[in-house]
Design an enzyme around this catalytic site. Structure first.
Site, short mmCIF file in Angstrom:
data_model
loop_
_atom_site.label_atom_id
_atom_site.label_comp_id
_atom_site.label_asym_id
_atom_site.label_seq_id
_atom_site.Cartn_x
_atom_site.Cartn_y
_atom_site.Cartn_z
N SER A 1 0.83 -1.20 0.00
CA SER A 1 0.00 0.00 0.00
C SER A 1 0.87 1.26 0.00
O SER A 1 0.50 2.28 -0.56
CB SER A 1 -0.92 0.00 1.23
N ILE B 1 3.34 -11.21 -7.70
CA ILE B 1 3.09 -10.64 -9.02
C ILE B 1 2.16 -11.52 -9.86
O ILE B 1 2.53 -12.62 -10.28
CB ILE B 1 4.42 -10.36 -9.77
N ARG C 1 -8.56 -0.87 -10.85
CA ARG C 1 -9.64 -1.10 -9.88
C ARG C 1 -10.97 -1.36 -10.58
O ARG C 1 -11.81 -2.11 -10.06
CB ARG C 1 -9.74 0.10 -8.93
N ILE D 1 -26.35 -21.34 1.46
CA ILE D 1 -27.56 -21.88 0.82
C ILE D 1 -27.31 -23.33 0.37
O ILE D 1 -28.19 -24.18 0.47
CB ILE D 1 -28.00 -20.96 -0.35
N GLU E 1 -4.65 -4.84 -5.69
CA GLU E 1 -4.85 -3.55 -6.37
C GLU E 1 -5.51 -2.52 -5.44
O GLU E 1 -6.38 -1.76 -5.84
CB GLU E 1 -5.61 -3.73 -7.69
N THR F 1 -6.21 -2.49 -1.00
CA THR F 1 -7.10 -3.18 -0.06
C THR F 1 -8.36 -2.35 0.16
O THR F 1 -8.41 -1.17 -0.19
CB THR F 1 -6.40 -3.34 1.31
N GLU G 1 -9.23 -1.14 2.83
CA GLU G 1 -8.85 -0.01 3.69
C GLU G 1 -8.28 1.12 2.85
O GLU G 1 -8.62 2.29 3.06
CB GLU G 1 -7.82 -0.50 4.74
#
Lengths: 379, 253
Positions: free
Chosen positions: A132, A157, A243, A337, A363, A365, A367
């Site tokens: 991050s 990676i 993202r 289920i 890519e 987190t 957070e």
């Protein structure tokens, strides 16, 4: 405001769904079990043009928009999340930065074979101490004559080892922290570039995850992507787009698990009636469907913003945050289920639940996504 | 080489069949697909074109939604599409063939392909009727096709084996499963499809009288399958009981 896909977008959904159900779905379970991807599928995807969806035809792309790309990744991931991330990492993390920041020569040399699917792409950013926090990158690139000399290693990676072309982030000036980062294009087979261990993962097990090692790896200066010191910008812009890809993957996983659970709830009988006649099951299905639809609107909106050249960083973060948490929630309920059967490898929902987890991590987190959203709304 | 492909849009193979208030098949909310046998025909047409040179035109008689099937064929690589809008009339095989043949009569053609049957009504009549109206030979249920100059050699499925037939062109061929493996439309193909010509003609434009000769009176669904029966007990005894049931109840042995 219009909530309607155009004809091409409808057709890409139908085509990729058809292909995914017939060609990939039968292999998804066995590939997960073997921790090996069947790259004959890559050849088929290349032939269909799925390896370069959002790039112009001048570079062997399909010339489609980012929304079409999102739909493509969603449909692949609906049956096989490893296929979704294969295309997503290749397209968003390697081809896109070259498309956006590359010189014409770099595009001809690297983007053309990537988009046509002749070659596979990957990106190397994460390191043992820098995930991050990209500014903590330890891999260095030192200019020496007509070359840069790379030293360091990258971990986790995606598409590692199987990829031919890598976009690598390295520090050209450590004292400047994240402002001293630069991006490079490195080809597999370059002396000094080797692969470390393969990761054995909880989910997306068919997707190759490797460590990359650089030991006095010399690359031509012409392989610098953008200018020196532009690395952080390359990362940030690339990840914004990435993202959308991962959000689409999460959306696809959720959709796949929901459809499996819905189908099963109709045929599974307990106490003399299908389990979906119980309100407890009905409410789970209703919540699954609702959350998936909300996630879909967020993902498509982010792609639409990117297509219409508007800012999309916040919306991409929201889409990725919501879609990945939706995928985790929906797949967990899907296993519920299915009951005991859902916990076994006889059915695909346990795989989907394992696959969903990574979408909350890579890519950016959940957070970090919240940090991005907060930074955007508090500025 | 001018190649024409006749196609039909049908219900998805997994579609659930239900009736509307008038006892007719309800197509609301049903996913429509290109008739799978017609996909083999399209693929074969594209292969003929790619092995030499030529032009592939796809033709469909149907409603506005049938454009989706035509566009799929264009995305696979066909060059032109013709939609023959049939409006509200209930078409039978005769009427469909008359409309198709009339439209085809206005075009150039060397090879005409189509699925040997449609998966919905399964009558397997239209292509033969088209050939009859156009007064050209027809080779049905083919699994292989080779074009050489103004002749074609086709392998067709016959009971218990296959037959190789030579025929002069132009001719009609109807595709059976096994003829080829249809390709998926490519992303570039999808983008190109929207720029390819889609000619729309109404039946009145063609100047033909649509007068069906056959009328469906009613439709019914097959009886729902009965639940299976488990024969309990010791194996030898259960087998005896099973044999008795098969003979006396099911009457199959």
């Amino acid at each position: 405001m219009e909530f309607k896909l155009n004809e091409e977008q409808e057709m890409i959904r139908k085509t990729v769904r058809d292909f995914a159900e017939k060609e990939i779905a039968p292999k998804a379970g066995p590939m997960d079990e073997a921790e090996e991807y069947d790259y004959s599928l890559w050849g088929q995807m290349a032939e269909m043009g799925l390896t370069g969806i959002p790039f112009s035809e001048d570079y062997e792309g399909a010339g489609m928009d980012n929304l079409s790309y999102a739909i493509g990744v969603e449909e692949l991931s609906r049956v096989c999340a490893s296929s979704g991330v294969l295309i997503s990492a290749h397209t968003s993390l390697c081809s896109w930065p070259i498309y956006n920041f590359g010189t014409e020569e770099q595009k001809q040399q690297f983007l053309v074979p990537l988009a046509s699917g002749e070659k596979i792409g990957a990106m190397g950013l994460t390191e043992p101490a820098a995930g991050s926090d990209a500014g903590a990158t330890k891999t260095t690139a030192v200019p020496d004559g007509e070359e840069y000399v790379l030293n360091g290693s990258k971990i986790f990676i995606t598409n590692g080892y199987v990829a031919d072309i890598y976009v690598i982030i390295a520090a050209t000036d450590k004292s400047k922290k994240h402002k001293g980062l630069s991006a490079f294009i490195v080809e597999k087979g370059t002396p000094g570039f080797t692969f470390g261990k393969k990761e054995h993962k909880m989910g997306i097990r068919a997707s190759a995850t490797y460590e990359l090692v650089f030991e006095n790896c010399r690359i031509p200066k012409a392989n610098l992507l953008g200018d020196e010191g532009m690395g952080f910008k390359v990362i940030m812009m690339t990840l914004d787009g990435g993202r959308i890809g991962i959000a689409s993957q999460a959306l696809g996983i959720a959709q796949g698990a929901y459809e499996e659970a819905l189908k099963y709830s109709k045929i599974r009988e307990q106490f003399g009636k299908p389990i979906n006649s119980n309100q407890g099951i009905q409410w789970m299905l209703a919540d699954m469907a609702t959350r998936i639809e909300a996630a879909r609107l967020l993902v498509y909106q982010a792609a639409y913003l990117k297509d219409s050249k508007q800012p999309y960083s916040k919306e991409a973060a929201m889409a990725k945050l919501y879609a990945s948490e939706c995928a985790m929630w929906v797949t967990t309920k899907a296993v519920q289920i299915f009951g005991g059967y859902g916990y076994t490898r006889e059915y695909p929902v346990e795989r989907m639940m394992r696959d969903a987890k990574i979408t909350e991590i890579y890519e950016g987190t959940s957070e970090v996504m919240r940090m991005v959203v907060a930074a955007n709304i508090l500025k | 080489m001018k190649i024409l492909v006749c196609m039909k849009q049908t219900f998805d193979t997994e579609a659930k069949i239900a009736f509307d208030g008038d006892g007719k098949i309800d197509n609301k909310g049903v996913t429509m697909i290109m008739n799978p046998y017609d996909e083999y025909a399209v693929e074969e047409a594209l292969r003929i074109k790619e092995s030499g040179e030529g032009e592939v035109t796809v033709i469909c008689a149907g409603g506005p939604k049938a454009q989706d099937a035509l566009r799929q064929a264009l995305a696979m690589g066909a060059d032109k599409a013709v939609l023959l809008e049939t409006g509200e009339v209930d078409m039978d095989e005769y009427a469909t063939a008359i409309v198709l043949a009339k439209a085809i009569g206005e075009l150039e053609y060397d090879v005409i392909l189509g699925g040997f049957r449609a998966i919905d009504d399964g009558s397997a009549q239209v292509m033969s009727r088209v050939a009859e109206v156009l007064n050209v030979p027809v080779v049905n249920v083919i699994t292989k096709l080779e074009i050489a100059g103004d002749k074609a050699v086709a392998t067709r499925e016959i009971e218990g084996g296959s037959e190789v037939v030579e025929v002069a062109l132009p001719a009609v061929f109807t595709a059976q499963k096994g003829l080829n493996e249809p390709r998926y439309p490519s992303m570039k193909g999808i983008m190109k499809a929207k720029k390819k010509p889609m000619d729309k003609k109404s039946v009145s434009d063609l100047g033909v009288e649509v007068a069906p000769k056959v009328k469906a009176i009613s439709f019914s669904l097959p009886e729902p399958r009965q639940a299976g029966k488990v024969v309990p007990g010791e194996p030898a005894e259960a087998a005896r009981e099973l044999a008795r049931l098969l003979r006396e109840e099911a009457k199959v042995i």
